[in-house]
Design an enzyme around this catalytic site. Sequence first.
Site, PDB file in Angstrom:
ATOM      1  N   ARG A   1       0.858  -1.113   0.042  1.00  0.00           N
ATOM      2  CA  ARG A   1       0.065  -0.006   0.124  1.00  0.00           C
ATOM      3  C   ARG A   1       0.933   1.254   0.217  1.00  0.00           C
ATOM      4  O   ARG A   1       0.477   2.453  -0.531  1.00  0.00           O
ATOM      5  CB  ARG A   1      -0.976   0.050   0.983  1.00  0.00           C
ATOM      6  CG  ARG A   1      -1.847   1.096   1.283  1.00  0.00           C
ATOM      7  CD  ARG A   1      -3.108   1.149   2.062  1.00  0.00           C
ATOM      8  NE  ARG A   1      -3.163   0.182   3.200  1.00  0.00           N
ATOM      9  CZ  ARG A   1      -2.736   0.900   4.298  1.00  0.00           C
ATOM     10  NH1 ARG A   1      -2.703   2.229   4.521  1.00  0.00           N
ATOM     11  NH2 ARG A   1      -2.703   0.015   5.540  1.00  0.00           N
TER      12      ARG A   1
ATOM     13  N   TYR B   1     -14.781  16.453 -16.267  1.00  0.00           N
ATOM     14  CA  TYR B   1     -15.204  14.967 -15.901  1.00  0.00           C
ATOM     15  C   TYR B   1     -16.483  15.004 -15.230  1.00  0.00           C
ATOM     16  O   TYR B   1     -16.444  15.493 -13.901  1.00  0.00           O
ATOM     17  CB  TYR B   1     -13.861  14.266 -15.780  1.00  0.00           C
ATOM     18  CG  TYR B   1     -14.413  12.736 -15.688  1.00  0.00           C
ATOM     19  CD1 TYR B   1     -14.558  12.091 -16.812  1.00  0.00           C
ATOM     20  CD2 TYR B   1     -14.354  12.057 -14.323  1.00  0.00           C
ATOM     21  CE1 TYR B   1     -14.882  10.962 -16.752  1.00  0.00           C
ATOM     22  CE2 TYR B   1     -14.494  10.610 -14.204  1.00  0.00           C
ATOM     23  CZ  TYR B   1     -15.111  10.002 -15.569  1.00  0.00           C
ATOM     24  OH  TYR B   1     -15.056   8.779 -15.582  1.00  0.00           O
TER      25      TYR B   1
ATOM     26  N   ASP C   1      -6.051  17.914 -15.060  1.00  0.00           N
ATOM     27  CA  ASP C   1      -6.553  16.354 -15.644  1.00  0.00           C
ATOM     28  C   ASP C   1      -5.872  16.439 -16.959  1.00  0.00           C
ATOM     29  O   ASP C   1      -6.472  17.239 -17.857  1.00  0.00           O
ATOM     30  CB  ASP C   1      -7.951  16.269 -15.201  1.00  0.00           C
ATOM     31  CG  ASP C   1      -8.323  14.681 -15.773  1.00  0.00           C
ATOM     32  OD1 ASP C   1      -7.302  14.164 -16.769  1.00  0.00           O
ATOM     33  OD2 ASP C   1      -9.232  14.362 -15.309  1.00  0.00           O
TER      34      ASP C   1
ATOM     35  N   LYS D   1      -7.128   5.530 -19.494  1.00  0.00           N
ATOM     36  CA  LYS D   1      -7.157   5.821 -20.661  1.00  0.00           C
ATOM     37  C   LYS D   1      -5.947   5.483 -21.599  1.00  0.00           C
ATOM     38  O   LYS D   1      -5.551   4.562 -21.638  1.00  0.00           O
ATOM     39  CB  LYS D   1      -7.813   7.468 -20.848  1.00  0.00           C
ATOM     40  CG  LYS D   1      -8.977   7.714 -19.741  1.00  0.00           C
ATOM     41  CD  LYS D   1     -10.220   7.079 -20.052  1.00  0.00           C
ATOM     42  CE  LYS D   1     -11.219   6.965 -19.097  1.00  0.00           C
ATOM     43  NZ  LYS D   1     -11.455   8.241 -18.340  1.00  0.00           N
TER      44      LYS D   1
HETATM   45  C1  LIG Z   1     -12.155   8.402 -17.094  1.00  0.00           C
HETATM   46  C2  LIG Z   1     -11.661   9.777 -16.870  1.00  0.00           C
HETATM   47  C3  LIG Z   1     -11.372   9.958 -15.327  1.00  0.00           C
HETATM   48  C4  LIG Z   1     -11.737   9.095 -14.020  1.00  0.00           C
HETATM   49  O1  LIG Z   1     -10.775   7.960 -14.313  1.00  0.00           O
HETATM   50  P1  LIG Z   1     -10.996   6.472 -13.729  1.00  0.00           P
HETATM   51  O2  LIG Z   1      -9.661   5.848 -13.751  1.00  0.00           O
HETATM   52  O3  LIG Z   1     -12.056   5.808 -14.657  1.00  0.00           O
HETATM   53  O4  LIG Z   1     -11.184   6.581 -12.386  1.00  0.00           O
HETATM   54  C5  LIG Z   1     -11.051  11.348 -14.981  1.00  0.00           C
HETATM   55  N1  LIG Z   1     -10.818  12.076 -15.755  1.00  0.00           N
HETATM   56  C6  LIG Z   1     -11.167  12.116 -17.269  1.00  0.00           C
HETATM   57  C7  LIG Z   1     -11.076  13.147 -18.137  1.00  0.00           C
HETATM   58  C8  LIG Z   1     -11.502  10.853 -17.598  1.00  0.00           C
HETATM   59  O5  LIG Z   1     -11.956  10.751 -18.995  1.00  0.00           O
END
Ligand SMILES: *Cc1c(COP(=O)(O)O)cnc(C)c1O
Length: 393
Positions: free
Chosen positions: A58, A111, A182, A207
């Site tokens: 962890r 998001y 992000d 992604k």
């Molecule tokens: C999918 C997504 C997230 C969240 O990520 P997870 O891995 O699904 O928790 C955050 N920001 C953006 C822009 C996303 O497309």
Amino acid sequence: MTEEVDLAEAMRIVAHDDPNPYEAVVPPIVQTSLFTFKSYQDMEETYRGLKVRPTYSRGLNPTVRIFEEKLAELERAEDALGFASGMAAISSTVLTFVEPGDRIVCVRHVYPDAYRLFEGLMKRLKVEVTYVDGRDLDQVAAALPGARLFYMESPTSWVMETHDVSTLAALAREHGAVSVIDNSWASPIFQTPVALGCDLVLHSASKYLGGHSDVVAGVVAGSRELIGRIRSGALPYLGGKLSPFDAWLLIRGLRTLPIRMKAHEVAALDIARRLAAHPAVASVQHPRLVGNALPKGLSGTSGLFSFTFKEGIDIPAFADALTVFSLGVSWGGHESLAVPGRVVRAQAAGPNPALAFGIDENSVRLHVGLEGADLLWRDLEAAIGAGLGDRDR
Ligand SMILES: *Cc1c(COP(=O)(O)O)cnc(C)c1O
């Protein structure tokens, strides 16, 4: 600031590993929860912080660390921390820096689950969130005084509003707010926000970083100091740590990130341009087709964009006629995906969903995968025909 992508440099970073015990070309998955000590002294010195070595996964795991170091280097940051999901990276980061009574300034259309975090849990913890149009610098400057954290995406989810990241980061710094971006959409291949002045950059590694739709993971990168605060202040207790196996999948995904991003860019731009010329399409939300140039610091575009049909299309018929594009959320993998805006609108809950999402009833979000633009265009053209009832035939 708009330097060209250095593909060779990116390939060096993603390909290189420190020598591992077997000199294997692929690093081992250190699939263990705990690590043992040779002696009492060894154990005590570790717990007193006199040496750094793994004790429990962890906290620190060697496979996870390889991913974190690669990602930090790609993002031109000092350090990085892997998480079990993008949302774990977002929530742990935000919770590290805000406390009750604080305020967050957030660009609109982020998001949807980040928005729900702000509107739900953060509101319950007495943290206020002010949403701004990040393209309007006066509006941002007016909202920033007193804010603890500035949260952005560029481009934003779905509507693809792009921002002048370096100017916004400088504004946040002027007002003493920690800036967080992000960067899932651009990936470090096309945008390195730390080099543009952002304090922290985070990703849904589910992604592009993973790239094969086989892992849910997240990561945040930044200065050693700020990452250290997340590492000691939130990650151990919220506990959303990246697992060794998922880290291993991400290391594999990173190996091809530079060339995948280039391929997504070329195919998506081709599809976006053909859509923009189609008589059934009202608008295309792709950063290259809006305005004249990409914003400062964004050197390329990825495979995700949306477009809006003119009135008169039967969207369910269009969606059902797609055969190469699948209907599905998420994005960033090898496969092409479509999401009709109205299904997301139907799901959208929250006090003011329109403010955060900006999703048009007749819009469709596409992720252009690696199948090739000609095949994908034939699929879209035929599906649009089906959505129009094949009037011409
Ligand atoms: C999918 C997504 C997230 C969240 O990520 P997870 O891995 O699904 O928790 C955050 N920001 C953006 C822009 C996303 O497309």
